[in-house]
Each structure stands twice: as structure tokens, then as C-alpha cells.
Design a protein around this motif. Structure first.
Motif, mmCIF file in Angstrom:
data_model
loop_
_atom_site.group_PDB
_atom_site.id
_atom_site.type_symbol
_atom_site.label_atom_id
_atom_site.label_comp_id
_atom_site.label_asym_id
_atom_site.label_seq_id
_atom_site.Cartn_x
_atom_site.Cartn_y
_atom_site.Cartn_z
ATOM 1 N N TYR A 207 3.844 9.420 -12.279
ATOM 2 C CA TYR A 207 4.634 9.451 -11.050
ATOM 3 C C TYR A 207 3.882 10.123 -9.906
ATOM 4 O O TYR A 207 4.095 9.783 -8.733
ATOM 5 C CB TYR A 207 5.959 10.182 -11.293
ATOM 6 C CG TYR A 207 7.030 9.278 -11.832
ATOM 7 C CD1 TYR A 207 7.712 8.406 -10.998
ATOM 8 C CD2 TYR A 207 7.358 9.278 -13.185
ATOM 9 C CE1 TYR A 207 8.689 7.558 -11.478
ATOM 10 C CE2 TYR A 207 8.341 8.433 -13.684
ATOM 11 C CZ TYR A 207 9.000 7.574 -12.821
ATOM 12 O OH TYR A 207 9.964 6.722 -13.303
ATOM 13 N N ALA A 208 2.994 11.042 -10.224
ATOM 14 C CA ALA A 208 2.263 11.738 -9.171
ATOM 15 C C ALA A 208 1.119 10.910 -8.603
ATOM 16 O O ALA A 208 0.877 10.912 -7.390
ATOM 17 C CB ALA A 208 1.722 13.071 -9.698
ATOM 18 N N SER A 209 0.416 10.182 -9.464
ATOM 19 C CA SER A 209 -0.817 9.515 -9.033
ATOM 20 C C SER A 209 -0.738 7.994 -9.013
ATOM 21 O O SER A 209 -1.553 7.361 -8.347
ATOM 22 C CB SER A 209 -1.976 9.927 -9.956
ATOM 23 O OG SER A 209 -2.131 11.332 -9.975
ATOM 24 N N ILE A 210 0.194 7.404 -9.744
ATOM 25 C CA ILE A 210 0.228 5.943 -9.869
ATOM 26 C C ILE A 210 1.453 5.349 -9.188
ATOM 27 O O ILE A 210 1.352 4.394 -8.417
ATOM 28 C CB ILE A 210 0.182 5.534 -11.356
ATOM 29 C CG1 ILE A 210 -1.108 6.061 -11.996
ATOM 30 C CG2 ILE A 210 0.281 4.018 -11.509
ATOM 31 C CD1 ILE A 210 -1.161 5.928 -13.492
ATOM 32 N N HIS A 211 2.618 5.924 -9.456
ATOM 33 C CA HIS A 211 3.847 5.402 -8.861
ATOM 34 C C HIS A 211 3.800 5.463 -7.339
ATOM 35 O O HIS A 211 4.276 4.547 -6.657
ATOM 36 C CB HIS A 211 5.051 6.189 -9.379
ATOM 37 C CG HIS A 211 6.350 5.776 -8.768
ATOM 38 N ND1 HIS A 211 7.008 4.615 -9.121
ATOM 39 C CD2 HIS A 211 7.111 6.352 -7.795
ATOM 40 C CE1 HIS A 211 8.110 4.489 -8.407
ATOM 41 N NE2 HIS A 211 8.201 5.535 -7.594
ATOM 42 N N SER A 212 3.231 6.545 -6.811
ATOM 43 C CA SER A 212 3.145 6.687 -5.359
ATOM 44 C C SER A 212 2.288 5.588 -4.742
ATOM 45 O O SER A 212 2.576 5.103 -3.644
ATOM 46 C CB SER A 212 2.578 8.063 -5.000
ATOM 47 O OG SER A 212 1.305 8.252 -5.592
ATOM 48 N N ILE A 213 1.241 5.180 -5.452
ATOM 49 C CA ILE A 213 0.364 4.112 -4.942
ATOM 50 C C ILE A 213 1.057 2.763 -5.022
ATOM 51 O O ILE A 213 0.977 1.950 -4.097
ATOM 52 C CB ILE A 213 -0.955 4.090 -5.749
ATOM 53 C CG1 ILE A 213 -1.715 5.400 -5.564
ATOM 54 C CG2 ILE A 213 -1.829 2.915 -5.340
ATOM 55 C CD1 ILE A 213 -2.961 5.510 -6.423
ATOM 56 N N LEU A 214 1.772 2.515 -6.109
ATOM 57 C CA LEU A 214 2.437 1.225 -6.293
ATOM 58 C C LEU A 214 3.634 1.054 -5.354
ATOM 59 O O LEU A 214 3.860 -0.028 -4.803
ATOM 60 C CB LEU A 214 2.899 1.082 -7.744
ATOM 61 C CG LEU A 214 1.846 0.666 -8.778
ATOM 62 C CD1 LEU A 214 2.425 0.735 -10.175
ATOM 63 C CD2 LEU A 214 1.335 -0.739 -8.485
ATOM 64 N N SER A 215 4.407 2.117 -5.184
ATOM 65 C CA SER A 215 5.634 2.003 -4.392
ATOM 66 C C SER A 215 5.357 1.945 -2.894
ATOM 67 O O SER A 215 6.144 1.364 -2.140
ATOM 68 C CB SER A 215 6.570 3.187 -4.692
ATOM 69 O OG SER A 215 5.921 4.419 -4.408
ATOM 70 N N TYR A 216 4.214 2.526 -2.456
ATOM 71 C CA TYR A 216 3.905 2.511 -1.033
ATOM 72 C C TYR A 216 3.560 1.078 -0.595
ATOM 73 O O TYR A 216 2.686 0.440 -1.171
ATOM 74 C CB TYR A 216 2.738 3.443 -0.738
ATOM 75 C CG TYR A 216 2.361 3.516 0.725
ATOM 76 C CD1 TYR A 216 3.230 4.073 1.660
ATOM 77 C CD2 TYR A 216 1.146 3.028 1.182
ATOM 78 C CE1 TYR A 216 2.902 4.149 3.001
ATOM 79 C CE2 TYR A 216 0.798 3.098 2.526
ATOM 80 C CZ TYR A 216 1.677 3.662 3.435
ATOM 81 O OH TYR A 216 1.350 3.724 4.762
ATOM 82 N N SER A 217 4.271 0.567 0.358
ATOM 83 C CA SER A 217 4.061 -0.769 0.931
ATOM 84 C C SER A 217 4.357 -1.902 -0.050
ATOM 85 O O SER A 217 3.880 -3.014 0.143
ATOM 86 C CB SER A 217 2.623 -0.913 1.449
ATOM 87 O OG SER A 217 1.689 -0.977 0.375
ATOM 88 N N ILE A 218 5.135 -1.639 -1.101
ATOM 89 C CA ILE A 218 5.444 -2.699 -2.058
ATOM 90 C C ILE A 218 6.279 -3.801 -1.417
ATOM 91 O O ILE A 218 6.241 -4.959 -1.851
ATOM 92 C CB ILE A 218 6.193 -2.119 -3.286
ATOM 93 C CG1 ILE A 218 6.345 -3.167 -4.399
ATOM 94 C CG2 ILE A 218 7.541 -1.570 -2.888
ATOM 95 C CD1 ILE A 218 5.052 -3.629 -4.990
ATOM 96 N N ILE A 219 7.033 -3.485 -0.353
ATOM 97 C CA ILE A 219 7.852 -4.514 0.303
ATOM 98 C C ILE A 219 6.975 -5.561 0.975
ATOM 99 O O ILE A 219 7.419 -6.692 1.215
ATOM 100 C CB ILE A 219 8.816 -3.890 1.333
ATOM 101 C CG1 ILE A 219 8.052 -3.118 2.398
ATOM 102 C CG2 ILE A 219 9.833 -3.001 0.660
ATOM 103 C CD1 ILE A 219 8.927 -2.601 3.513
ATOM 104 N N PHE A 220 5.731 -5.211 1.291
ATOM 105 C CA PHE A 220 4.795 -6.191 1.841
ATOM 106 C C PHE A 220 4.040 -6.908 0.730
ATOM 107 O O PHE A 220 3.874 -8.124 0.761
ATOM 108 C CB PHE A 220 3.802 -5.520 2.780
ATOM 109 C CG PHE A 220 4.436 -4.747 3.899
ATOM 110 C CD1 PHE A 220 5.156 -5.404 4.882
ATOM 111 C CD2 PHE A 220 4.324 -3.381 3.967
ATOM 112 C CE1 PHE A 220 5.750 -4.703 5.917
ATOM 113 C CE2 PHE A 220 4.914 -2.665 4.995
ATOM 114 C CZ PHE A 220 5.632 -3.318 5.969
ATOM 115 N N LEU A 221 3.579 -6.149 -0.255
ATOM 116 C CA LEU A 221 2.746 -6.726 -1.309
ATOM 117 C C LEU A 221 3.533 -7.614 -2.250
ATOM 118 O O LEU A 221 2.969 -8.519 -2.871
ATOM 119 C CB LEU A 221 2.066 -5.606 -2.109
ATOM 120 C CG LEU A 221 1.283 -4.552 -1.317
ATOM 121 C CD1 LEU A 221 0.651 -3.539 -2.255
ATOM 122 C CD2 LEU A 221 0.221 -5.209 -0.461
#
Length: 308
Positions: A207-221
């Protein structure tokens, strides 16, 4: 930032009296010199010079003064265009359906920006300035040239904005590849850590290192055809954390660890819609419009029948 211009702008924003005097004393009468290799010899250092521009680096007031200094920059842009001011750069958005008008518009806006920079004792870095021509895949490329005097602005196929790599066709492939590289590194790190830390710690790392990367801008990706690459890597990461086999279904692992997969995209869209209701038209408004149109049509038919 020129001190005199900054103080004049602060006065325009109703900063007067003792407060202005305090800010003026904070900015002015500062001196600096350059010393080479911590050598105190006069031959290895420059003379003390009065600082007429800029603010002390690392200061709390520095970012605030910078925002006040460039606050009037968007006012030089016409109503049809828009400008986005961020900490590390400025973006100008220009739209036009006509190619010739678009070329004229972008060059005129660029000249206005240069004039504003010159009036405010600032210099535009041409090496870091570029433009991206957004278009559909099947649309022909417009031969746009942006220049000022003898300097041309380079055309780029992509641009980085607030951590997002935006390409000219909005396919998001470059940004997805960038995230995939980060997730691959995370896979390697988790594979080495799972033998020395418990699963709860691995979940915290996720959640600290991976979830933050995946969830950021997921509405575009999420709308990209290439986004499946990220979900495959997410599956791989969850398998590493739960020690699941390659051919095992990891659906239960996602449920037990309370990690969302494809549903993260849907969830993010729902959150965005709820937080930005003003940008959408509700079904109630659509139905009211349809009913009004039907009533108009009925009234017209009745009048037509009466005339007959």
C-alpha cells in the motif's frame, strides 16, 4: 524575482504599511559572494555583491512570494485559451478548429508570454520549452511552427505534467510503460523481502509503494488498451506476497488482503464523479429537457391541426 517588482505587486494586492516595510526589510540589503573549495584567499572568492533578485533558498515565504509574483500571468491569455500554473512549470492550452487560426493563436500567445517575462525581469528557458500537438491517431499532423525572433520551440510527442507522461494521442502507453518499470522493480524487492518479513509487513509495503502508484491517475489509464500490463504485474505482486502458485487463481488472495484489482478503476471513477458532480448532467435534468421538448412538439402539432 525582482524585489522592486515584487513589492509593487504586493502593494497592488493591498499589502501596505508595516507589513510591506517588514517584507521589504526581509528582501533587501542582502549580500552574497562565491568561494571556491572553502578557500578564504581573496583570489579564490568573489566580491560581496548586493542581491537585487530572488529570495533566500529554503525559506518558507519563498514559494508564497513566487505565486504572488506570477499571479497575473494568466491574465495576458485570451478567453479562448487557458493556462495552468504549477510549481515546476507553466502549461498553455490552446484549441482551435482552423489550422491557420491555431498557428496564429499559439504564436501570438507565446509572444505575449515572452513580453510578460521581459516586463517582469524573467528569462524563459527555451531549452526546456516545447509544445505538444494533441490529435487523434487518424488525424493528419498540422505543420505548426512556434518561434520567437530567431528561436524555434521544439515539437515533442509527449510531455510530463504532474507526474503523468501525456502523449500526443492520449494513448497513455508511455506512462503505462513507465509505471510497469516501477512495478517490476517492486516485484524484485518483494521477492527478496518475503523471506525475512511477515505477510502483514509485505501488505503495508504494497500500500505504501505500489498501491499509490497504481491508484494515481487510474481514471485516465483505465481506458487504455495497454493497461492490462499493469494488472498482470499487480497479480504477480499479490502472488509473491501470498506465496500463490503461478497457475493458482489469486481472486481469493485479493479478497483476503482487501486489495482491489480491476474494480480500482471503477471505484476511482465513482469517487471522481461524486466529487465533481457539477461537471455532469443528471438523469433528472435530461428527462426534464426531453419532457419540455415533447411538450413543445405536442403544442406545435395541435396548432397545426387547428389551422387545418
Amino acid at each position: 524575482m525582482n524585489h522592486k517588482i515584487l513589492l509593487d505587486k504586493l502593494e497592488f494586492y493591498s499589502t501596505e504599511g508595516k507589513l510591506k516595510t517588514l517584507i521589504e526589510s526581509y528582501l533587501t540589503c542582502r549580500y552574497q559572494k562565491v568561494i571556491l573549495n572553502n578557500n578564504t584567499n581573496t583570489s579564490s572568492s568573489s566580491k560581496w555583491e548586493l542581491i537585487k533578485n530572488g529570495v533566500p533558498q529554503g525559506s518558507i515565504l519563498g514559494p508564497l512570494f513566487f505565486l504572488l509574483y506570477i499571479n497575473d500571468l494568466p491574465k495576458i491569455i485570451t478567453k479562448n485559451n487557458s493556462m495552468v500554473l504549477v510549481t515546476d512549470g507553466t502549461s498553455l492550452l490552446i484549441t482551435d478548429s482552423n489550422d491557420l487560426d491555431f498557428n496564429t493563436n499559439i504564436n501570438q500567445s507565446f509572444h505575449n508570454i515572452i513580453s510578460w517575462f521581459n516586463s517582469n525581469s524573467l528569462i524563459l528557458n527555451f531549452n526546456k520549452t516545447h509544445y505538444v500537438e494533441f490529435r487523434t491517431k487518424n488525424y493528419y499532423q498540422v505543420k505548426t511552427k512556434v518561434k520567437y525572433e530567431h528561436k524555434n520551440i521544439s515539437n515533442s510527442t509527449e510531455s510530463k505534467f504532474l507526474g503523468l507522461i501525456i502523449d500526443k494521442t492520449l494513448s497513455w502507453n508511455q506512462h503505462i510503460d513507465h509505471i510497469a518499470t516501477k512495478l517490476s522493480s517492486a516485484c524484485y524487492a518483494l521477492r527478496n523481502l518475503k523471506h525475512i518479513v511477515p505477510q502483514s509487513t509485505l501488505r503495508t509495503i504494497y500500500y505504501a509503494s505500489i498501491h499509490s502508484i497504481l491508484s494515481y491517475s487510474i481514471i485516465f489509464l483505465g481506458r487504455s488498451s495497454n493497461v492490462n500490463k499493469l494488472f498482470i504485474l499487480q497479480n504477480k505482486i499479490v502472488r509473491i506476497i501470498t506465496n500463490a502458485g503461478v497457475r493458482e487463481s489469486c481472486t481469493e488472495a485479493f479478497k483476503n488482503m482487501k486489495i482491489m484489482m480491476y474494480s480500482q478503476y471503477i471505484f476511482s471513477l465513482i469517487l471522481f464523479t461524486v466529487k465533481n458532480k457539477r461537471l455532469f448532467t443528471s438523469n433528472k435534468e435530461i428527462n426534464q429537457y426531453k419532457n419540455q421538448e415533447q411538450q413543445k412538439s405536442t403544442s406545435t402539432n395541435c396548432y397545426y391541426n387547428q389551422v387545418l
